[in-house]
Design a protein around this motif. Structure first.
Motif, PDB file in Angstrom:
ATOM      1  N   LYS A 233       0.815  -1.221   0.000  1.00  0.00           N
ATOM      2  CA  LYS A 233       0.000   0.000   0.000  1.00  0.00           C
ATOM      3  C   LYS A 233       0.847   1.268   0.000  1.00  0.00           C
ATOM      4  CE  LYS A 233      -3.700  -2.125   2.754  1.00  0.00           C
ATOM      5  NZ  LYS A 233      -4.468  -2.046   4.041  1.00  0.00           N
ATOM      6  N   GLY A 234       2.121   1.136   0.398  1.00  0.00           N
ATOM      7  CA  GLY A 234       2.957   2.311   0.641  1.00  0.00           C
ATOM      8  C   GLY A 234       2.987   2.604   2.128  1.00  0.00           C
ATOM      9  N   ASN A 235       4.105   3.103   2.599  1.00  0.00           N
ATOM     10  CA  ASN A 235       4.296   3.371   4.022  1.00  0.00           C
ATOM     11  C   ASN A 235       4.301   4.880   4.255  1.00  0.00           C
ATOM     12  OD1 ASN A 235       5.245   3.613   6.681  1.00  0.00           O
ATOM     13  ND2 ASN A 235       6.512   1.789   6.506  1.00  0.00           N
ATOM     14  N   PRO A 236       3.229   5.435   4.814  1.00  0.00           N
ATOM     15  CA  PRO A 236       3.153   6.887   4.983  1.00  0.00           C
ATOM     16  C   PRO A 236       4.079   7.421   6.065  1.00  0.00           C
ATOM     17  CG  PRO A 236       1.251   5.839   6.011  1.00  0.00           C
ATOM     18  CD  PRO A 236       2.001   4.758   5.283  1.00  0.00           C
ATOM     19  N   TYR A 237       4.690   6.530   6.840  1.00  0.00           N
ATOM     20  CA  TYR A 237       5.534   6.973   7.956  1.00  0.00           C
ATOM     21  C   TYR A 237       7.022   6.763   7.672  1.00  0.00           C
ATOM     22  CZ  TYR A 237       1.233   7.724  10.422  1.00  0.00           C
ATOM     23  OH  TYR A 237      -0.006   8.206  10.787  1.00  0.00           O
ATOM     24  N   ALA A 238       7.398   6.855   6.409  1.00  0.00           N
ATOM     25  CA  ALA A 238       8.814   6.865   6.042  1.00  0.00           C
ATOM     26  C   ALA A 238       9.382   8.252   6.336  1.00  0.00           C
ATOM     27  CB  ALA A 238       8.973   6.523   4.565  1.00  0.00           C
ATOM     28  N   HIS A 239      10.576   8.295   6.897  1.00  0.00           N
ATOM     29  CA  HIS A 239      11.185   9.582   7.258  1.00  0.00           C
ATOM     30  C   HIS A 239      12.701   9.465   7.161  1.00  0.00           C
ATOM     31  CE1 HIS A 239      12.233   8.053  11.332  1.00  0.00           C
ATOM     32  NE2 HIS A 239      11.163   7.315  11.151  1.00  0.00           N
ATOM     33  N   VAL A 240      13.419  10.556   7.407  1.00  0.00           N
ATOM     34  CA  VAL A 240      14.863  10.602   7.214  1.00  0.00           C
ATOM     35  C   VAL A 240      15.590  10.439   8.544  1.00  0.00           C
ATOM     36  CG1 VAL A 240      15.044  13.125   7.423  1.00  0.00           C
ATOM     37  CG2 VAL A 240      16.755  11.861   6.081  1.00  0.00           C
TER      38      VAL A 240
END
Length: 365
Positions: A233-240
């Motif tokens: 679905k995609g991961n909306p909580y990807a971050h750097v």
């Protein structure tokens, strides 16, 4: 000569020329049946993921702090560390949300020990199936303590065996640029942090965040161990995650502002995590508390984007080589990157909590 004989001869000429042997591995479902998750552990993991999502959404003003050994090689020492960390987590919970670093897989530039799953007995026997059992049991035991865990998602197959136990995942600097890992991250159940490249550049992390937030379709395995087309679905909580690079540290206010600009340009949420280790401490683990102090100062004077930290910590400081005689291993000392010791860790975390306890609640949502 029969057609079957011809096919067999042809395969000998072109197939698996550099493969010595193959072993059939336990399936993810079989491992989960052998090592089931308790209701207490399931609730703990679900709650911890929700807390981290709330922090990333700006609905929880606390910082989340991923802290623990560079890698796990001694299960008893890991449980000892977990009990210590649980008590500290409760002490600072009003300001900092503590997640234990439980890393089982180590990337290698050339060769070396690849971690507990790959070589659980540290002797080049590569009992991977036993490593999977040992790793999953440890994660379940720590979850039963009530402590959330994190790991690096390195091998694209192992998340099927372990990811249900994980509150937060990292994609390392060497693999952030990998399409395979971006696709995998898009389907992980936990929030995921992408580290900047080993050169310190932000582009690969920005591209990775955008990629992981979108749906993907790729080859993988399902719970029964069958090769499958995975639809995510995609991961909306990807971050750097800023970890410094070959040009030096990148946790100072100038680099933080440049990262904020890059996130805005990429259309990503303004969430930044700082790895206090690696190049940000110039590979001198004892400097990590200094990085924590700098981050605290930035937040005190108004920073709104820093949401988390990573710290490499163990019971005892430094690191050690793996000896031929494993009885000579020092207890609670890393066999990979050097770490700060427990007392230094607890003091640094308490100091950060005291500095930020009255500041974080006033941050903008």
């Amino acid at each position: 000569m029969s057609s079957d004989s011809n096919n067999a001869n042809n395969e000998k000429l072109v197939d698996n020329l550099n493969v010595e042997s193959q072993e059939i591995l336990i399936t993810p479902e079989q491992l989960k049946t052998a090592l089931p998750m308790s209701a207490k552990a399931a609730n703990s993991i679900a709650e911890s993921r929700e807390v981290i999502r709330n922090i990333l959404d700006g609905n929880d003003p606390r910082l989340f702090v991923v802290v623990g050994p560079c890698s796990i090689h001694d299960v008893d020492a890991a449980i000892d560390y977990a009990h210590r960390l649980k008590a500290l987590a409760e002490e600072v919970a009003d300001t900092l949300y503590i997640v234990m670093r439980v890393y089982f897989e180590k990337p290698r530039t050339t060769v070396g020990w690849k971690g507990l799953i790959n070589d659980p007995y540290l002797n080049d026997t590569f009992k991977i199936q036993e490593g999977l059992h040992i790793g999953r049991k440890l994660l379940l035991d720590i979850a039963d303590i009530g402590l959330p865990t994190s790991t690096e998602a390195l091998d694209p197959i192992s998340p099927q065996y372990m990811q249900d136990c994980i509150a937060w995942s990292a994609i390392g600097a060497r693999t952030t640029e990998s399409q395979t890992h971006r696709e995998m991250a898009s389907g992980l159940s936990s929030a995921v942090g992408f580290k900047n490249g080993t050169d310190g550049g932000l582009d690969v992390a920005m591209n990775a965040i955008q990629s992981a937030q979108n749906p993907h379709r790729f080859l993988g395995i399902n719970g029964e161990g069958q090769v499958a087309i995975i639809h995510t679905k995609g991961n909306p909580y990807a971050h750097v995650v800023l970890r410094g690079g070959s040009n030096g540290p990148n946790f100072d206010s100038v680099h933080i502002e440049l990262t904020e600009q890059a996130l805005s340009k990429a259309g990503a949420a303004n969430n930044i995590m700082v790895d206090c280790s690696h190049a940000n401490s110039s590979k001198e683990p004892e400097l990590q508390p200094k990085v924590m102090e700098d981050i605290s100062n930035q937040i005190v004077v108004g920073n709104q984007s820093i949401v988390g930290l990573m710290i490499e910590s163990n019971i005892n400081k430094g690191n050690q080589s793996i000896p031929a005689d494993l009885t000579k291993l020092s207890y609670g000392v890393s066999v990979t990157d050097g770490c700060i010791d427990w007392d230094t860790t607890a003091t640094a975390i308490r100091n950060m909590r005291d500095r930020l306890k009255d500041v974080l609640p006033s941050r903008k949502n």
